[in-house]
Design an enzyme around this catalytic site. Structure first.
Site, PDB file in Angstrom:
ATOM      1  N   LYS A 173       0.849  -1.243  -0.051  1.00  0.00           N
ATOM      2  CA  LYS A 173       0.024   0.139   0.029  1.00  0.00           C
ATOM      3  C   LYS A 173       0.987   1.227   0.086  1.00  0.00           C
ATOM      4  O   LYS A 173       1.758   1.312   0.654  1.00  0.00           O
ATOM      5  CB  LYS A 173      -0.876   0.021   1.307  1.00  0.00           C
ATOM      6  CG  LYS A 173      -1.577   1.060   1.645  1.00  0.00           C
ATOM      7  CD  LYS A 173      -2.474   1.237   2.808  1.00  0.00           C
ATOM      8  CE  LYS A 173      -2.774   2.483   3.226  1.00  0.00           C
ATOM      9  NZ  LYS A 173      -3.657   2.397   4.579  1.00  0.00           N
TER      10      LYS A 173
HETATM   11  C1  R5P Z   1      -2.487   5.229   7.956  1.00  0.00           C
HETATM   12  O1  R5P Z   1      -1.348   4.816   8.150  1.00  0.00           O
HETATM   13  C2  R5P Z   1      -3.453   4.425   7.941  1.00  0.00           C
HETATM   14  O2  R5P Z   1      -3.103   3.049   7.577  1.00  0.00           O
HETATM   15  C3  R5P Z   1      -4.838   4.572   6.871  1.00  0.00           C
HETATM   16  O3  R5P Z   1      -5.538   3.374   6.813  1.00  0.00           O
HETATM   17  C4  R5P Z   1      -4.290   4.840   5.491  1.00  0.00           C
HETATM   18  O4  R5P Z   1      -3.312   6.021   5.443  1.00  0.00           O
HETATM   19  C5  R5P Z   1      -5.256   4.800   4.358  1.00  0.00           C
HETATM   20  O5  R5P Z   1      -6.390   5.848   4.986  1.00  0.00           O
HETATM   21  P1  R5P Z   1      -6.293   7.173   4.115  1.00  0.00           P
HETATM   22  O6  R5P Z   1      -7.085   6.990   2.897  1.00  0.00           O
HETATM   23  O7  R5P Z   1      -7.193   8.038   5.078  1.00  0.00           O
HETATM   24  O8  R5P Z   1      -4.831   7.934   4.067  1.00  0.00           O
END
Ligand code: R5P
Length: 263
Positions: A173
């Protein structure tokens, strides 16, 4: 790859089209009661029919999601610092693989912070989790976290993503950036993008579309869905881009229609 690993991966990345909408609501592990997630269950449960997996912490899972709920879980297993700490993201293991198995998850997620002074701590803990998770056929999603003062360009994100894959991640990710094809092309495992801070719905859909065009298999998106003025309309629109090849414009139109349809 053994059956269990393949089976779990197929619950994250849908075999029909090789794509995924991961709904990320794990923010409380360092942000506390994040806007939109004050009552996590109330916000998230209506979104689940449109998500392929739900990513969150063990506490949020226990307290807000009924165990009868039919949604594959990706469990956040790294943490240890809060938004108040200047070394935010100096993370270690916060949940064991035994607990992940007890919670019947399809994957675990761990953040590494490549380039930080403490990168080694996060990377070694990550590989320890990979060793333990792989023993039980559980895929590890590497979160390529980015520190406050770090750039999010293709050069840096390629480095972090490739490292994560070589260190054992089954899915990476990362963040969308210009020349995102380079990040995807040099990473041997599927890539999903985080949404990042809330931006206008139109822009978030554009980013999703561009990421898919560049080869991402989907999103692991949080704030741009649950902080939307209409979270259900937004996740439906994101889903249309990821799974139904909608353009950003078509998806935004869908968002507008669904929003005014009055959830
Ligand atoms: C951050 O470290 C978290 O894992 C969030 O799940 C990730 O950043 C994804 O969420 P967002 O789309 O709000 O950035």
């Amino acid at each position: 790859m053994d059956w269990g690993m393949k089976n779990r991966l197929s619950k994250i990345i849908r075999p029909e089209d090789g794509r995924t909408v991961m709904l990320a609501v794990d923010h409380g592990y360092f942000l506390g009661p994040t806007t939109g997630l004050e009552n996590l269950g109330k916000t998230v449960i209506p979104l689940l029919p449109y998500a392929d997996t739900l990513m969150l912490t063990r506490g949020a899972l226990r307290y807000y999601i009924p165990p009868e709920t039919d949604i594959p879980i990706v469990l956040r297993v790294s943490g240890g610092t809060s938004i108040l700490n200047k070394n935010l993201l100096h993370e270690g293991i916060i949940t064991s693989i035994e607990e992940a198995i007890r919670l019947n998850v399809v994957g675990v997620a761990f953040s590494i912070l490549v380039g930080a002074e403490f990168e080694r701590d996060t990377i070694l803990a990550f590989t320890q989790v990979v060793d333990e998770a792989e023993r039980y056929g559980i895929p590890v999603v590497a979160v390529t976290a980015v520190g406050r003062e770090m750039s999010k360009d293709a050069k840096y994100l390629s480095l972090a993503s490739r490292m994560a894959a070589e260190l054992g991640a089954r899915i990476v990710k990362t963040y969308y950036c210009e020349d995102f094809e380079k990040v995807v092309d040099t990473c041997p495992v599927p890539i999903v993008i985080a949404g990042g801070k809330k931006i206008p719905e139109k822009d978030a859909l554009e980013m999703t579309y561009n990421a898919i065009q560049a080869g991402a298999v989907g999103v692991d998106m949080g704030r741009n869905i649950f902080q939307s003025e209409s979270p259900v309309a937004m996740i439906k629109a994101v889903r249309a881009v990821v799974h139904e090849n909608y353009t950003a414009e078509e998806a935004y139109q869908l968002f507008e229609e669904e929003k005014s349809g009055g959830e």
